[in-house]
Design a protein around this motif. Structure first.
Motif, PDB file in Angstrom:
ATOM      1  N   THR A   1      47.021 -56.025 -33.299  1.00 26.28           N
ATOM      2  CA  THR A   1      45.996 -55.325 -32.536  1.00 26.28           C
ATOM      3  C   THR A   1      45.496 -56.183 -31.377  1.00 26.28           C
ATOM      4  O   THR A   1      45.306 -55.695 -30.260  1.00 26.28           O
ATOM      5  CB  THR A   1      44.816 -54.956 -33.454  1.00 26.28           C
ATOM      6  OG1 THR A   1      45.331 -54.317 -34.618  1.00 26.28           O
ATOM      7  CG2 THR A   1      43.842 -54.032 -32.755  1.00 26.28           C
TER       8      THR A   1
ATOM      9  N   ALA B   1      45.531 -55.419 -27.413  1.00 29.39           N
ATOM     10  CA  ALA B   1      44.333 -55.436 -26.577  1.00 29.39           C
ATOM     11  C   ALA B   1      44.572 -56.278 -25.334  1.00 29.39           C
ATOM     12  O   ALA B   1      44.252 -55.871 -24.218  1.00 29.39           O
ATOM     13  CB  ALA B   1      43.147 -55.977 -27.374  1.00 29.39           C
TER      14      ALA B   1
ATOM     15  N   CYS C   1      46.021 -50.180 -29.287  1.00 34.12           N
ATOM     16  CA  CYS C   1      45.561 -51.028 -30.400  1.00 34.12           C
ATOM     17  C   CYS C   1      45.747 -50.321 -31.745  1.00 34.12           C
ATOM     18  O   CYS C   1      46.135 -50.946 -32.729  1.00 34.12           O
ATOM     19  CB  CYS C   1      44.088 -51.397 -30.227  1.00 34.12           C
ATOM     20  SG  CYS C   1      43.803 -52.607 -28.932  1.00 34.12           S
TER      21      CYS C   1
END
Lengths: 364, 247
Positions: free
Chosen positions: A125, A129, A239
Motif C-alpha cells: 500500500t 501511495a 492503494c
C-alpha cells in the motif's frame, strides 16, 4: 414503494443470498471432494483477487495499469523475509540456498505468516501511495506506459539484491505438518482473501469512492470541474488494489514454494498480463466480471495445459485474440448490452399520481 | 449589493491570437448576468480564465473578495463556483442517479468519508432535483442514453446538486428543443430566486438572454464592447454592428 415492488425486491434478495450460499458451500467442500486439485483451486481464488484488484483502476476508473504486478511481488518478498527474519538471519538463510536452516513449529509458522502478510499489505500500500501521487497525475495512455516500467524495474532490483537471494531467488520456510495439509491450508486462505476482497470492493463501489472513480473514467475534466479530488481518489484506488495484491503475493510465494524475482514475484508476462485479460474477458468495470473472467480464464488455461501440451501458449494467445475481437466488452458487458433491464437500467416513472413527465424533460 | 465575482483587466492570448484583452466585469451576489458576442469573440475563453482551466496572462479574478486566478479548476469548484460546458458533459456510463449523487459538494472530505456511502437525505435530494428538471422517470437509465437536451438538463441538475454559490452556464439553451427552452428559463430563474445562486450566462439566443439577464456584457474580437441593461445593449449601435459584421 408499492407492495408488488417490495415483494419482488425481497425475492431478488433471497435469490442473491441463495446464490452466495451455494458458492460458499461448493467452495468449502470442493477441496475435500477433489484433494488432488487443491493447488489449482487455490490459484483460482488468487486469480479472482488479481482480476478484481486490477479492475479497480483498469475497469472502474479507466486507468490501465500494467504495473500492478509490483505490489504482488513486493508482498511476496516482504512476507517471505518476515517469515524468515522473525526467527533467523535472512542473509544466512538465503546464502544456504534453501538448505534447512529454519524449521518452524506450527505456531511459529502461523505467527510468521500472519505478521508477514500484514506487513506485506502495508508495504504494498505504501508503494502504491508513493507511486500513485507521483504517477496518477498522468492521464490515460501516458499512465499505462509509465506503469509498464514499474514491474520490470522491480524485477531487476530484486534480481540484484543479495539480501533477498538475488537472481537465485528465495525459498519461504517449510510448512510444518503432514503432507497435504499445506495445500488445504492455502486453499482456504486464498478463498478467504478472495471473499474479503470481493465484499470490500462491493461495499466501496456502492458509495462515494465507486461513483467518484466511475466519474473519473467517464469524464475526468468534468469530475475536476465538479470539484472532485481526482488525484486523491485515484491514489486511494491504487492503494486499495495494492493492499489486497500484497497479501495475494505473500500467499502465492508460499504456495509455489520458491520465489524467483522475474518469473514468480514480478512476473509481468504471466500474472501481470493475465490480470488484465481476466478482467477484460469477464467484463471490466463490473463487480462480477473479473470473477467470472478469472474463473473462465483459469479453467481454460488448465485445460490447455492438460490437453494441448506443447501448444498451450499458442492456444492461450489465440484465446486472447478471440476475447478482444469478439468480446471487447467482456462476458458481463455483452450481457449488459443485451439485457439492460436485468442490470437495472430502466425507465421508472413515479407511482400513480406522480408529477414526473416520462416523455421529454419536463414540458409540464 | 456586494460583488461576488470581480474580473479586472484579464488578458489571455494563444500564440498570436488575442482571445481576451483587458476585460473587466463584475457580478453582484444574487444577480443574473449575461455575456453575449459573436462566435469567436472570446466568451468561452473568458469562462475558462475565470474557473481556472488555464492561467491568465494578466489581470485579476476575485471570487468573494479572494484572488482565484492562480487556483486550479477543482479548487475553484470547491469554493462554490461551478461551470457547465458548451459541449454538454455528463458521466455517460453511469445512471442519472449516480451522476447526481457524485455531484455532492466535495468541500470537506476526509479519507474516511471517501470510503463511506451516501446518506438517505442525499438520495432524496438527488431525486428531488431530477424531478425539478423532469428527469425523474429516467433516473435509472445510463446518462449517455439521454437525448442531448436531456443531458443539458441533467448537467444543470448536477450543478445544483453541488450547491454552488455561483454558476457559469455556457450556452444553456443551445441544442434544446424550443418548447423546452421556456421550461429551462423558468428553472434558471427559480434556481436564482429560490436557491440564491448567482448566474453568469453565455447565450446566443437573444430572446432568452434579454428575458433572463438583468445586465449584459457584450464581447467582440476579445474586447469588451458594451455593458448595461438588456434594452441598452440591444440598442447599442456597436453591438448591432458587431453582430451584423459592420466592423
Amino acid at each position: 414503494m408499492s407492495e408488488a415492488t417490495q415483494t419482488t425486491g425481497a425475492a431478488v434478495k433471497t435469490r442473491k443470498s441463495m446464490g452466495y450460499l451455494a458458492i460458499l458451500i461448493v467452495s468449502v467442500i470442493a477441496p475435500l471432494l477433489f484433494p488432488a486439485y487443491q493447488t489449482q483451486m487455490a490459484f483460482l481464488w488468487i486469480m479472482v483477487v488479481l482480476a478484481l484488484t486490477w479492475d479497480i483502476l483498469g475497469g472502474q476508473m479507466g486507468y490501465n495499469s500494467f504495473g500492478n504486478i509490483l505490489f504482488f511481488g513486493v508482498g511476496m518478498y516482504v512476507t517471505a523475509v518476515l517469515q524468515v527474519g522473525l526467527f533467523t538471519d535472512v542473509t544466512a538463510y538465503n546464502a544456504a540456498k534453501g538448505g534447512e536452516v529454519l524449521d518452524p513449529t506450527l505456531g511459529e509458522y502461523l505467527l510468521g505468516l500472519g505478521v508477514g502478510l500484514g506487513i506485506a499489505a502495508i508495504a504494498a500500500t505504501a508503494c502504491a501511495a508513493v507511486f500513485g501521487f507521483g504517477m496518477l497525475g498522468l492521464r490515460g495512455h501516458y499512465f499505462a506506459i509509465g506503469t509498464l516500467g514499474l514491474g520490470i524495474a522491480a524485477g531487476e532490483i530484486a534480481a540484484g539484491w543479495d539480501y533477498i537471494g538475488a537472481g537465485s531467488g528465495m525459498v519461504p520456510p517449510r510448512f510444518p505438518g503432514e503432507t497435504g495439509a499445506r495445500e488445504e491450508f492455502f486453499y482456504y486462505l486464498s478463498f478467504a482473501l478472495a471473499i474479503v476482497t470481493f465484499f470490500a470492493l462491493k461495499r466501496i463501489y456502492a458509495g462515494r469512492f465507486g461513483l467518484a472513480i466511475n466519474a473519473i473514467r467517464d469524464d475526468e475534466d468534468k469530475a475536476e470541474a465538479m470539484g472532485i479530488h481526482t488525484t486523491r481518489y485515484k491514489a486511494v484506488g491504487w492503494c486499495i488494489a495494492a493492499f489486497f495484491l500484497g497479501i495475494a503475493g505473500g500467499i502465492v510465494g508460499n504456495i509455489v514454494g520458491f520465489i524467483a524475482p522475474r518469473d514468480v514475484a514480478f512476473a509481468g508476462v504471466t500474472y501481470g498480463v493475465w490480470m488484465v485479460l481476466m478482467a477484460i474477458l469477464g467484463g471490466k468495470g463490473t463487480l462480477w466480471g473479473p470473477v467470472i473472467g478469472a474463473a473462465v480464464f483459469h479453467i481454460t488455461q488448465e485445460l490447455f495445459w492438460t490437453y494441448l501440451l506443447g501448444w498451450q501458449r499458442v492456444a492461450l494467445g489465440l484465446l486472447i485474440v478471440v476475447i478482444v475481437v469478439f468480446f471487447p466488452q467482456g462476458i458481463l458487458g455483452f450481457l449488459r448490452e443485451k439485457f439492460p433491464e436485468r442490470f437495472g437500467y430502466k425507465v421508472q416513472p413515479k407511482e400513480a399520481g406522480g408529477s414526473a413527465d416520462p416523455a421529454e424533460g419536463g414540458a409540464r | 449589493m456586494t460583488p461576488i465575482l470581480q474580473v479586472e483587466k484579464v488578458s489571455k492570448s494563444f500564440g498570436g491570437i488575442v482571445a481576451n484583452s483587458d476585460i473587466s466585469l463584475r457580478v453582484n451576489e444574487g444577480e443574473i448576468v449575461g455575456v453575449i458576442g459573436p462566435n469567436g469573440s472570446g466568451k468561452t475563453t473568458l469562462f475558462n480564465s475565470i474557473v481556472g482551466s488555464h492561467p491568465v496572462d494578466s489581470g485579476s479574478v476575485r471570487f468573494e473578495g479572494a484572488e482565484i486566478s492562480r487556483l486550479r479548476v477543482p479548487q475553484i469548484a470547491r469554493l462554490g463556483m461551478l461551470r457547465t460546458f458548451q459541449q454538454t458533459r455528463i458521466y455517460g456510463e453511469m445512471t442519472c442517479m449516480d451522476n447526481m449523487l457524485i455531484s455532492v459538494p466535495h468541500r470537506h472530505e476526509s479519507l474516511f468519508s471517501i470510503l463511506a456511502g451516501f446518506p438517505r437525505e442525499t438520495h432524496d435530494e438527488a431525486e428531488e432535483l431530477l424531478d425539478f428538471v423532469g428527469l425523474y422517470a429516467k433516473r435509472h437509465l445510463r446518462a449517455g442514453e439521454l437525448s442531448f437536451g436531456q443531458q443539458k438538463l441533467l448537467e444543470f441538475a448536477m450543478a445544483l446538486m453541488n450547491r454552488p454559490k455561483m454558476l457559469l452556464l455556457d450556452e444553456p439553451t443551445a441544442g434544446i428543443n424550443p418548447t423546452l427552452i421556456n421550461g429551462l428559463l423558468d428553472r434558471l430563474n427559480r434556481a436564482n430566486k429560490q436557491l440564491g445562486i448567482t448566474l453568469l450566462v453565455i447565450e446566443h439566443n437573444m430572446r432568452v438572454i434579454m428575458n433572463l439577464a438583468e445586465r449584459i456584457y457584450c464581447l467582440a474580437h476579445g474586447q469588451l464592447l458594451a455593458e448595461g441593461d438588456p434594452e441598452a445593449v440591444r440598442n447599442d449601435q456597436r453591438v448591432i454592428d458587431a453582430y451584423l459584421g459592420g466592423q
